[in-house]
Write an enzyme that holds these catalytic residues in place. Structure first.
Site, PDB file in Angstrom:
ATOM      1  N   PHE A 205       1.515  66.657   4.926  1.00  0.00           N
ATOM      2  CA  PHE A 205       0.713  65.939   5.919  1.00  0.00           C
ATOM      3  C   PHE A 205       1.412  65.869   7.267  1.00  0.00           C
ATOM      4  CE2 PHE A 205      -1.709  62.413   7.739  1.00  0.00           C
ATOM      5  CZ  PHE A 205      -2.999  62.782   7.383  1.00  0.00           C
ATOM      6  N   GLU A 206       2.734  65.876   7.261  1.00  0.00           N
ATOM      7  CA  GLU A 206       3.508  65.784   8.500  1.00  0.00           C
ATOM      8  C   GLU A 206       3.617  67.113   9.244  1.00  0.00           C
ATOM      9  OE1 GLU A 206       3.945  62.473   6.006  1.00  0.00           O
ATOM     10  OE2 GLU A 206       4.646  64.476   5.470  1.00  0.00           O
TER      11      GLU A 206
ATOM     12  N   VAL B  81       0.964  71.753  -1.834  1.00  0.00           N
ATOM     13  CA  VAL B  81       0.338  70.582  -2.450  1.00  0.00           C
ATOM     14  C   VAL B  81      -0.259  71.036  -3.778  1.00  0.00           C
ATOM     15  CG1 VAL B  81      -1.320  68.704  -2.172  1.00  0.00           C
ATOM     16  CG2 VAL B  81      -0.230  69.701  -0.152  1.00  0.00           C
TER      17      VAL B  81
ATOM     18  N   THR C 235      -5.048  62.216  -9.077  1.00  0.00           N
ATOM     19  CA  THR C 235      -5.749  61.334  -8.141  1.00  0.00           C
ATOM     20  C   THR C 235      -6.322  62.156  -6.986  1.00  0.00           C
ATOM     21  OG1 THR C 235      -3.835  60.934  -6.712  1.00  0.00           O
ATOM     22  CG2 THR C 235      -4.060  59.520  -8.678  1.00  0.00           C
TER      23      THR C 235
ATOM     24  N   HIS D 115      -5.534  62.043  -4.020  1.00  0.00           N
ATOM     25  CA  HIS D 115      -4.520  62.221  -2.975  1.00  0.00           C
ATOM     26  C   HIS D 115      -4.440  63.686  -2.525  1.00  0.00           C
ATOM     27  CE1 HIS D 115      -0.877  61.349  -0.716  1.00  0.00           C
ATOM     28  NE2 HIS D 115      -0.285  62.372  -1.316  1.00  0.00           N
TER      29      HIS D 115
ATOM     30  N   ARG E 113       2.817  82.332  -5.779  1.00  0.00           N
ATOM     31  CA  ARG E 113       2.563  82.593  -4.366  1.00  0.00           C
ATOM     32  C   ARG E 113       3.796  82.375  -3.497  1.00  0.00           C
ATOM     33  NH1 ARG E 113      -1.618  81.460  -7.200  1.00  0.00           N
ATOM     34  NH2 ARG E 113      -3.705  82.133  -6.614  1.00  0.00           N
TER      35      ARG E 113
END
Length: 165
Positions: A67-68, A91, A96, A98, A137
């Site tokens: 996210f940063e 990610v 969840t 998230h 990957r």
């Protein structure tokens, strides 16, 4: 995009700009430390591909998570030093929502930077269902997304230079 028909690390070296041209360019890489077993392999791939193609001016910054990456890319753009910025992160789907928020927010942030600024930001966020897909990957059987991002960065810088003429 990796698939059974395309390896992330494969590209036509003849379609790349001359190494002397790339050597005059400046690149930055923002890499997320979350899932570092994957992201540091992406970084390794990007650095190797940049070097193989002649890049000598490459700065690397680390951020806590995916996210940063948008903030780091925006800040690096503001320095007006870099011809292109590569963001690398990973990610992995959990139990969840998230995952959905982080992936969407990061993707939208990077897309916004590309749509509103003059310095290309290359999207190297791996979003997978499990660790095996991520490892595939990041230097595994599907190649390395870091390689692909470095090649894309070089090509975008040179496209920008061609379009300016």
């Amino acid at each position: 995009m990796a698939s059974k028909l395309h390896n992330l690390s494969e590209y036509d070296a003849n379609s790349m700009p001359d190494k002397a041209v790339v050597a005059k360019q400046s690149y930055a890489i923002a890499v997320a430390d979350w899932n570092s077993n994957v992201t540091f392999k992406l970084l390794e791939g990007a650095l190797e591909a940049l070097e193989e193609n002649g890049a000598v001016d490459v700065d690397v910054v680390h951020v806590p998570g995916a996210f940063e990456l948008t903030y780091a890319a925006k800040y690096l753009q503001s320095k007006k030093k870099y011809d292109a910025i590569i963001v690398l992160g990973c990610v992995i789907q959990g139990d969840t929502p998230h995952f959905d928020y982080v992936c969407a927010g990061t993707t939208q942030g990077i897309a916004h930077l590309n749509a509103t600024t003059d310095i290309p930001v290359i999207y190297g966020l791996i979003t997978t269902n499990n660790m095996q897909q991520a490892e595939d990957r990041a230097g595994g059987c599907l190649g390395n997304k870091g390689d692909e991002c470095a090649v894309a960065a070089i090509k975008m810088v040179n496209l920008k230079q061609q379009l300016k003429k």
